[in-house]
Design a protein around this motif. Sequence first.
Motif, PDB file in Angstrom:
ATOM      1  N   VAL A   8      24.047   5.752   3.157  1.00 18.82           N
ATOM      2  CA  VAL A   8      22.851   6.530   3.467  1.00 18.82           C
ATOM      3  C   VAL A   8      23.248   7.782   4.243  1.00 18.82           C
ATOM      4  CG1 VAL A   8      20.634   6.481   4.653  1.00 18.82           C
ATOM      5  CG2 VAL A   8      21.508   4.402   3.564  1.00 18.82           C
ATOM      6  N   ALA A   9      22.746   8.934   3.841  1.00 16.01           N
ATOM      7  CA  ALA A   9      23.034  10.182   4.560  1.00 16.01           C
ATOM      8  C   ALA A   9      22.094  10.324   5.747  1.00 16.01           C
ATOM      9  CB  ALA A   9      22.893  11.369   3.630  1.00 16.01           C
ATOM     10  N   SER A  10      22.669  10.487   6.935  1.00 10.78           N
ATOM     11  CA  SER A  10      21.867  10.726   8.126  1.00 10.78           C
ATOM     12  C   SER A  10      21.528  12.206   8.240  1.00 10.78           C
ATOM     13  CB  SER A  10      22.606  10.247   9.369  1.00 10.78           C
ATOM     14  OG  SER A  10      21.743  10.244  10.501  1.00 10.78           O
ATOM     15  N   SER A  11      20.844  12.588   9.306  1.00 10.42           N
ATOM     16  CA  SER A  11      20.341  13.960   9.445  1.00 10.42           C
ATOM     17  C   SER A  11      21.447  15.003   9.491  1.00 10.42           C
ATOM     18  CB  SER A  11      19.481  14.063  10.703  1.00 10.42           C
ATOM     19  OG  SER A  11      20.229  13.724  11.862  1.00 10.42           O
ATOM     20  N   ASP A  12      22.632  14.643   9.981  1.00  7.46           N
ATOM     21  CA  ASP A  12      23.744  15.591  10.045  1.00  7.46           C
ATOM     22  C   ASP A  12      24.700  15.445   8.867  1.00  7.46           C
ATOM     23  OD1 ASP A  12      24.844  13.143  10.698  1.00  7.46           O
ATOM     24  OD2 ASP A  12      26.116  13.930  12.316  1.00  7.46           O
ATOM     25  N   GLY A  13      24.333  14.641   7.883  1.00  4.32           N
ATOM     26  CA  GLY A  13      25.166  14.442   6.708  1.00  4.32           C
ATOM     27  C   GLY A  13      26.133  13.287   6.805  1.00  4.32           C
ATOM     28  N   GLU A  75      29.721  15.745  19.994  1.00  2.00           N
ATOM     29  CA  GLU A  75      28.480  16.251  19.405  1.00  2.00           C
ATOM     30  C   GLU A  75      28.004  15.377  18.250  1.00  2.00           C
ATOM     31  OE1 GLU A  75      30.210  19.162  21.908  1.00  2.00           O
ATOM     32  OE2 GLU A  75      31.116  18.122  20.183  1.00  2.00           O
ATOM     33  N   GLY A  76      28.930  14.662  17.633  1.00  2.94           N
ATOM     34  CA  GLY A  76      28.564  13.767  16.547  1.00  2.94           C
ATOM     35  C   GLY A  76      28.072  12.419  17.013  1.00  2.94           C
ATOM     36  N   HIS A  77      27.959  12.258  18.337  1.00  3.48           N
ATOM     37  CA  HIS A  77      27.510  10.981  18.899  1.00  3.48           C
ATOM     38  C   HIS A  77      26.344  11.159  19.871  1.00  3.48           C
ATOM     39  CE1 HIS A  77      30.579   8.132  17.374  1.00  3.48           C
ATOM     40  NE2 HIS A  77      31.320   9.212  17.294  1.00  3.48           N
ATOM     41  N   VAL A  78      25.579  12.220  19.730  1.00  2.00           N
ATOM     42  CA  VAL A  78      24.447  12.404  20.636  1.00  2.00           C
ATOM     43  C   VAL A  78      23.350  11.400  20.293  1.00  2.00           C
ATOM     44  CG1 VAL A  78      24.951  14.828  21.072  1.00  2.00           C
ATOM     45  CG2 VAL A  78      23.419  14.202  19.181  1.00  2.00           C
ATOM     46  N   PHE A 203      33.702   8.096  22.321  1.00  2.00           N
ATOM     47  CA  PHE A 203      32.507   8.928  22.180  1.00  2.00           C
ATOM     48  C   PHE A 203      31.240   8.069  22.197  1.00  2.00           C
ATOM     49  CE2 PHE A 203      35.356  11.900  19.554  1.00  2.00           C
ATOM     50  CZ  PHE A 203      35.627  12.714  20.646  1.00  2.00           C
ATOM     51  N   ALA A 204      31.306   6.929  21.531  1.00  2.00           N
ATOM     52  CA  ALA A 204      30.145   6.043  21.468  1.00  2.00           C
ATOM     53  C   ALA A 204      29.802   5.472  22.839  1.00  2.00           C
ATOM     54  CB  ALA A 204      30.410   4.910  20.481  1.00  2.00           C
ATOM     55  N   LEU A 205      30.815   5.214  23.634  1.00  2.00           N
ATOM     56  CA  LEU A 205      30.600   4.560  24.916  1.00  2.00           C
ATOM     57  C   LEU A 205      30.050   5.494  25.984  1.00  2.00           C
ATOM     58  CD1 LEU A 205      30.978   1.795  26.313  1.00  2.00           C
ATOM     59  CD2 LEU A 205      33.244   2.569  27.027  1.00  2.00           C
ATOM     60  N   VAL A 206      30.432   6.770  25.948  1.00  2.00           N
ATOM     61  CA  VAL A 206      30.040   7.682  27.028  1.00  2.00           C
ATOM     62  C   VAL A 206      28.862   8.579  26.658  1.00  2.00           C
ATOM     63  CG1 VAL A 206      32.386   7.699  27.938  1.00  2.00           C
ATOM     64  CG2 VAL A 206      31.682   9.491  26.347  1.00  2.00           C
ATOM     65  N   ARG A 207      28.281   8.403  25.471  1.00  2.00           N
ATOM     66  CA  ARG A 207      27.158   9.254  25.086  1.00  2.00           C
ATOM     67  C   ARG A 207      25.990   9.056  26.060  1.00  2.00           C
ATOM     68  NH1 ARG A 207      23.391   6.511  21.831  1.00  2.00           N
ATOM     69  NH2 ARG A 207      23.890   4.292  21.581  1.00  2.00           N
ATOM     70  N   GLU A 208      25.251  10.110  26.260  1.00  2.00           N
ATOM     71  CA  GLU A 208      24.126  10.059  27.197  1.00  2.00           C
ATOM     72  C   GLU A 208      22.860   9.603  26.492  1.00  2.00           C
ATOM     73  OE1 GLU A 208      23.623  13.724  29.234  1.00  2.00           O
ATOM     74  OE2 GLU A 208      25.617  13.709  30.136  1.00  2.00           O
ATOM     75  N   ILE A 209      22.144   8.679  27.121  1.00  2.00           N
ATOM     76  CA  ILE A 209      20.882   8.166  26.597  1.00  2.00           C
ATOM     77  C   ILE A 209      19.816   8.306  27.681  1.00  2.00           C
ATOM     78  CG2 ILE A 209      19.670   6.174  25.641  1.00  2.00           C
ATOM     79  CD1 ILE A 209      22.310   5.014  24.776  1.00  2.00           C
TER      80      ILE A 209
END
Length: 290
Positions: A8-13, A75-78, A203-209
């Motif tokens: 499935v293609a997400s919003s950023d491709g 940026e690919g993990h926001v 990147f997955a671990l430190v992304r801001e939520i």
Amino acid sequence: MTSDSKLVASSDGTKIYADSNGNSSKPALVFIHGFMLSAGVFDCLFADEKFTSEFHLIRYDLRGQGRSGQPKSAEGHVSKLYADDFAAVCDAFGSKKPYMVGWSYGCTVFADIAAHLPHDYLSGAIFICGPPYLGAVLEGIVTPDLATILPNLVSDTAPGAEHESAVSAFAGLLFTDTENVPWDIKWSWRGMGAIPPPSSFGFALVREIDAGPLIALGRKGFPLHVIGATDDGMINAQGVLAEVGKYFVKLTSFVVEKGSHAVFYQSRDVVVESITSYLFDYFSLPTVFE
């Protein structure tokens, strides 16, 4: 085993791997896997004939993990992209108002959904041995054993021996009574994290939520069911319950005695019963959160 699989293609491709099984006319449960793994961990649930007869089961590999695309920057993990991935998978399978079922790290995607998708996008959420979001909250939820090895798991510069030692320790924390876990399960789960570079997990671990929208949903009565395990080597079940209990006014829980972090695998029947009972009870109420 699975009735349908898609890229499935997400919003950023970014291409997100997803598949489904079960009765598509039944309520949809979207499963999200844990850290350094893939949706393949849920094979035992997706092969359960009673479970699949009652629900439409959907699962996908998180971006940067498993069979999905691997963004090479922070940026690919926001947060918004994690919500977009979830929505893209739901759209691909025609799922409206699904229940989210997160395991371990997968639970944190609920906060992304709350922050970036409509407040009534989900009918409810189920956490299995996982935190509600990332950040400082993990200090009271992650066990010391896991906290010790995380830096070497996500570093591209950690010496090979230290990284391999951390990976072995991580694999050991997934289960209890590991000698009775089949060899192919232990090695296939360990292999799920072998393809992406360690930085992908970093990147997955430190992304801001932003946890604010999730907290607001909890206070408004969004339904959450938490399943924990007393012998979980990675997550403190009472720490999770203490945190979500602060703001989820419609909270139910079940803690599996002597259960492992991979409680849905090692205590499958108990977990399936907990999920099924919870959802059947909730179906006596409106199935869409207002």
